[in-house]
Write a protein that holds these residues in place. Sequence first.
Motif, PDB file in Angstrom:
ATOM      1  N   ASN A 236      66.872 -43.279 -14.089  1.00 57.97           N
ATOM      2  CA  ASN A 236      68.038 -42.871 -13.310  1.00 57.97           C
ATOM      3  C   ASN A 236      68.918 -44.048 -12.905  1.00 57.97           C
ATOM      4  OD1 ASN A 236      68.114 -39.779 -12.424  1.00 57.97           O
ATOM      5  ND2 ASN A 236      65.982 -40.401 -12.728  1.00 57.97           N
ATOM      6  N   GLY A 237      68.755 -45.155 -13.612  1.00 53.84           N
ATOM      7  CA  GLY A 237      69.697 -46.263 -13.485  1.00 53.84           C
ATOM      8  C   GLY A 237      69.363 -47.337 -12.461  1.00 53.84           C
ATOM      9  N   PHE A 238      68.172 -47.293 -11.874  1.00 54.21           N
ATOM     10  CA  PHE A 238      67.810 -48.296 -10.868  1.00 54.21           C
ATOM     11  C   PHE A 238      67.017 -49.445 -11.485  1.00 54.21           C
ATOM     12  CE2 PHE A 238      68.741 -44.544  -8.410  1.00 54.21           C
ATOM     13  CZ  PHE A 238      69.429 -45.055  -7.323  1.00 54.21           C
ATOM     14  N   GLN A 239      67.219 -50.621 -10.944  1.00 54.23           N
ATOM     15  CA  GLN A 239      66.393 -51.766 -11.283  1.00 54.23           C
ATOM     16  C   GLN A 239      65.244 -51.853 -10.281  1.00 54.23           C
ATOM     17  OE1 GLN A 239      68.611 -55.472 -12.029  1.00 54.23           O
ATOM     18  NE2 GLN A 239      70.472 -54.255 -11.902  1.00 54.23           N
ATOM     19  N   LEU A 240      64.105 -52.354 -10.732  1.00 51.95           N
ATOM     20  CA  LEU A 240      62.931 -52.401  -9.862  1.00 51.95           C
ATOM     21  C   LEU A 240      62.255 -53.765  -9.932  1.00 51.95           C
ATOM     22  CD1 LEU A 240      62.751 -49.361 -11.606  1.00 51.95           C
ATOM     23  CD2 LEU A 240      61.638 -48.958  -9.413  1.00 51.95           C
ATOM     24  N   ASP A 241      61.855 -54.265  -8.780  1.00 53.98           N
ATOM     25  CA  ASP A 241      61.055 -55.475  -8.679  1.00 53.98           C
ATOM     26  C   ASP A 241      59.720 -55.111  -8.047  1.00 53.98           C
ATOM     27  OD1 ASP A 241      63.005 -57.149  -9.744  1.00 53.98           O
ATOM     28  OD2 ASP A 241      63.847 -57.641  -7.779  1.00 53.98           O
ATOM     29  N   ILE A 242      58.686 -55.844  -8.433  1.00 51.26           N
ATOM     30  CA  ILE A 242      57.344 -55.594  -7.919  1.00 51.26           C
ATOM     31  C   ILE A 242      56.891 -56.782  -7.090  1.00 51.26           C
ATOM     32  CG2 ILE A 242      54.956 -55.064  -8.522  1.00 51.26           C
ATOM     33  CD1 ILE A 242      55.986 -53.909 -11.168  1.00 51.26           C
ATOM     34  N   ALA A 243      56.410 -56.515  -5.884  1.00 51.37           N
ATOM     35  CA  ALA A 243      55.905 -57.555  -4.996  1.00 51.37           C
ATOM     36  C   ALA A 243      54.569 -57.114  -4.412  1.00 51.37           C
ATOM     37  CB  ALA A 243      56.906 -57.837  -3.871  1.00 51.37           C
ATOM     38  N   SER A 244      53.845 -58.068  -3.852  1.00 56.04           N
ATOM     39  CA  SER A 244      52.543 -57.797  -3.246  1.00 56.04           C
ATOM     40  C   SER A 244      52.383 -58.691  -2.026  1.00 56.04           C
ATOM     41  CB  SER A 244      51.427 -58.061  -4.258  1.00 56.04           C
ATOM     42  OG  SER A 244      51.485 -59.403  -4.726  1.00 56.04           O
ATOM     43  N   PRO A 245      51.444 -58.344  -1.140  1.00 56.17           N
ATOM     44  CA  PRO A 245      51.294 -59.141   0.082  1.00 56.17           C
ATOM     45  C   PRO A 245      51.048 -60.628  -0.173  1.00 56.17           C
ATOM     46  CG  PRO A 245      50.166 -57.059   0.338  1.00 56.17           C
ATOM     47  CD  PRO A 245      50.601 -57.136  -1.097  1.00 56.17           C
ATOM     48  N   ALA A 246      50.198 -60.946  -1.142  1.00 59.33           N
ATOM     49  CA  ALA A 246      49.865 -62.344  -1.416  1.00 59.33           C
ATOM     50  C   ALA A 246      50.650 -62.929  -2.581  1.00 59.33           C
ATOM     51  CB  ALA A 246      48.362 -62.472  -1.702  1.00 59.33           C
ATOM     52  N   GLY A 247      51.343 -62.059  -3.332  1.00 65.83           N
ATOM     53  CA  GLY A 247      51.976 -62.513  -4.562  1.00 65.83           C
ATOM     54  C   GLY A 247      50.937 -62.710  -5.653  1.00 65.83           C
ATOM     55  N   GLY A 248      51.418 -62.891  -6.861  1.00 71.07           N
ATOM     56  CA  GLY A 248      50.498 -63.168  -7.959  1.00 71.07           C
ATOM     57  C   GLY A 248      49.897 -61.933  -8.593  1.00 71.07           C
ATOM     58  N   TYR A 249      48.622 -62.037  -8.962  1.00 75.51           N
ATOM     59  CA  TYR A 249      47.956 -61.032  -9.796  1.00 75.51           C
ATOM     60  C   TYR A 249      47.654 -59.736  -9.042  1.00 75.51           C
ATOM     61  CZ  TYR A 249      44.492 -58.901 -12.861  1.00 75.51           C
ATOM     62  OH  TYR A 249      43.800 -58.037 -13.672  1.00 75.51           O
TER      63      TYR A 249
END
Length: 230
Positions: free
Chosen positions: A40-53
């Motif tokens: 539906n046209g959105f860009q997405l970024d993924i993050a986590s509490p500690a970052g990384g794996y």
Amino acid sequence: MATGKILIIVTNVREYETVGMRTGLWLGELTHFYDYALDNGFQLDIASPAGGYVPIDPESLAHDVLKELGTDRRYQDREFMDLLNNTKKACEVDVEDYDAIYFTGGHGVMFDFRDKDLAALTARFYDSGRIVSAVCHGPAGLLDVTLDNGDALVKGKNVTGFSWAEEEAAQRADAVPFSLQDELAERGGNYSIADKPFETHVVTDGRLITGQNPGSARGVAEAVVAALQA
């Protein structure tokens, strides 16, 4: 000003604290949301509490589960799966870059989503007029969020999340550190549940959108996209 971007939060935790079972991100709760928003046209970024794996809950890779809504195609997609090798650290994210935040589930989140930096980030999303959403165990990330007015984010709002009946059905009642259902209610949330465990159930209360279980992730995506396009 709308950015056309959504921030997705995932866990870094791979195992329960008191039992030997492995956990992590429930993969479909990422892919079902991600694919619908992307389409539906959105860009997405993924993050986590500690970052990384980001570890994957092994049960979310079962054959019948993987086949739901194309999760198996994403699991075979090297470029997509590599996004989980080095995620952004949530506390380093700029809220101004996004229109909404979405908390995925998997039991791992019960151990790292109740993080003060993540809570502060979520409060900034909501207080600045943005959408806050979560599915399954993801609402654990909402429990310790305090808004500018001093209220808990979920206070007086209609919400849902993984139920205790579902916890017992999944044989995790003795492994989890708390009952998400009880914690949401104790903070003043108007908790509701599907007629039967594991049925799709999505609750929208203004800019707060929550889903009950893994099968509700696509429904949460639909509600978030509809709100952003309104």
